[in-house]
Scaffold this active site. Structure first.
Site, PDB file in Angstrom:
ATOM      1  N   SER A 102      -5.572  18.386  -0.888  1.00 16.30           N
ATOM      2  CA  SER A 102      -4.485  18.360  -1.880  1.00 16.30           C
ATOM      3  C   SER A 102      -4.254  19.392  -2.852  1.00 16.30           C
ATOM      4  CB  SER A 102      -4.837  16.999  -3.026  1.00 16.30           C
ATOM      5  OG  SER A 102      -4.502  15.675  -2.078  1.00 16.30           O
ATOM      6  N   LYS A 105      -0.913  20.738  -3.289  1.00 20.54           N
ATOM      7  CA  LYS A 105      -0.019  19.920  -4.071  1.00 20.54           C
ATOM      8  C   LYS A 105       0.415  20.941  -5.225  1.00 20.54           C
ATOM      9  CE  LYS A 105      -0.864  15.065  -3.329  1.00 20.54           C
ATOM     10  NZ  LYS A 105      -1.936  15.085  -2.372  1.00 20.54           N
ATOM     11  N   SER A 160      -3.232  12.018  -7.352  1.00 20.54           N
ATOM     12  CA  SER A 160      -2.992  12.789  -6.168  1.00 20.54           C
ATOM     13  C   SER A 160      -2.451  11.997  -5.323  1.00 20.54           C
ATOM     14  CB  SER A 160      -4.345  13.373  -5.636  1.00 20.54           C
ATOM     15  OG  SER A 160      -4.177  14.418  -4.614  1.00 20.54           O
TER      16      SER A 160
END
Length: 414
Positions: A102, A105, A160
């Site tokens: 993640s 991101k 997340s």
């Protein structure tokens, strides 16, 4: 006279051949020169960070007075970067391509966040939540409910939430279009180790990034006030249909001090991640004594609890002790913006770095590099082709004139 005529005609033919030969001879030289130049520019981008073994001391990196690098950092790759200058103070396997989880991101936010107003409202269609990978982290977005864009981004940064990423990507033109745009944005920033397959960072075949690239994304993101605000938010309320909003908490333990960790002093946040393929990953920034540092830590191998957070904290501690006392091992490229919206200036070797105020508006280094270093660029091919055409035309005119002169001699009866 017949001999003169023959010689004149031969001279014309030879002139054409010579012109063509001269031009063709210059093509390999031009190609070689362009290939060497592009190869050097590519190396400036790909080799901006020299890998440093974990057990090397700060003194070896910097000279007298620098602290030793922390012992026990087991991550497969890591970097320590000065946020203001873009200088990389120390690094290990900075360009090793690994699954990012993640932390990718950060690139998603750098790409999409500036496009939508925080207070804009979007109603979630059922199809926008389709395709979420099994085991994904979720913030709890509900179908047919309206959310403010700011709520969606809090879902991305704090929880997340892959569901929040899906909705924002749908608003941005779709999943595939967003992945392509993220890929293009990475290249624009000079991040050439990253391949985007799934915008939320979910494990996908071929999806990779590097400690170097993720540092570029983190530093670029922190130059955006909204990014900086979201990634530093420890907790918030998230709307829910038919019931009061519920609390959500950031999963970055350096920010919250949760699960056996202390909140890191001066923490500015950024983003953590985990997948079975990537292991634990973290991009973290902090401020102390007037200095701002960013560390990226990928996939610690020690197996210890909270390893990614403890190793990031130890590298931040080292960085704050080393800043101003160590020579950088490299720098982030010019495409990565410094906090405050300034572009990082080029270093002597053509890579980015330095005080962003020195070279305002500098063209990113990556924009000057061919996708295939060593091959002719489009500009070079047109230039060579144009030169060949001009030389050929000039040779033809000269040859024709010599031919005509030969035919107009008295022996021809004209």
């Amino acid at each position: 006279m017949a001999l003169d005529t023959l010689l004149s005609r031969k001279a014309g033919v030879l002139a054409v051949i010579a012109a063509a030969g001269l031009t063709l001879t210059s093509i390999p030289s031009a190609a070689r020169a362009e290939g060497v130049a592009q190869g050097r520019r590519a190396e400036a981008v790909r080799g901006t960070v020299a890998d440093r073994l974990q057990d090397r001391t700060g003194a070896e990196l910097a000279g007298a007075g620098a602290p030793a690098l922390p012992a026990g950092v087991s991550a497969r790759a890591w970097t320590v970067t000065d946020l203001r200058t873009g200088d990389v103070l120390a690094a290990k396997n900075a360009h090793q391509r690994l699954a990012p989880a993640s932390t990718l991101k950060t690139l998603f936010a750098v790409t999409v966040l500036p496009k939508f107003r925080a207070q804009a409202v979007h109603k979630v269609a059922p199809k926008e939540l389709a395709g979420i990978g099994p085991g994904s982290s979720l913030v709890g977005i509900q179908e047919n409910r309206s959310y403010r864009v700011a709520d969606l981004w809090r879902g991305v940064f704090l929880r997340s939430g892959n569901d929040a990423v899906r909705v924002l990507a749908s608003m941005n033109g779709g999943w595939t279009a967003t992945a392509r745009e993220m890929q293009a944005r990475a290249r624009q920033l000079g991040a050439r180790d990253t391949t985007v397959k799934s915008p939320d960072g979910y494990d996908s075949p071929g999806q990779v990034s590097s400690a170097y690239d993720l540092s570029v994304f983190g530093r670029t993101g922190l130059a955006n006030a909204d990014f900086a605000k979201y990634c530093a938010t420890a907790s918030a309320r998230f709307p829910s249909s038919g019931s009061p909003a519920f609390g959500i908490r950031n999963t970055n333990r350096l920010l919250t001090g949760a699960n056996g960790m202390r909140r890191y002093s001066g923490i500015l946040g950024v983003k953590n991640g985990y997948t079975s393929n990537a292991g634990n990953t973290l991009v973290a920034a902090a401020e102390r004594g007037g200095h701002r540092l960013l560390v990226t830590v990928l996939n610690p191998q020690s197996g210890a609890s909270n390893a990614v957070y403890n190793e990031a904290a130890s590298l931040l501690d080292w960085g704050f002790g080393a800043v101003g006392r160590t020579r950088p091992v490299g720098s982030l490229v010019a495409g990565a913006a410094a906090p405050g919206g300034r572009a990082a200036g080029p270093t002597a070797d053509g890579a980015g770095g330095g005080d962003g105020g020195r070279t305002a508006g500098a063209r990113p280094v990556a924009a000057q590099v061919s996708r295939q270093p060593g091959r002719w660029s489009e500009t070079t091919l047109w230039a060579v082709a144009g030169g060949f055409a001009v030389a050929l035309a000039a040779g033809a005119v000269f040859g024709w004139r010599m031919y005509v002169r030969g035919r107009q001699t008295p022996g021809d009866g004209r």
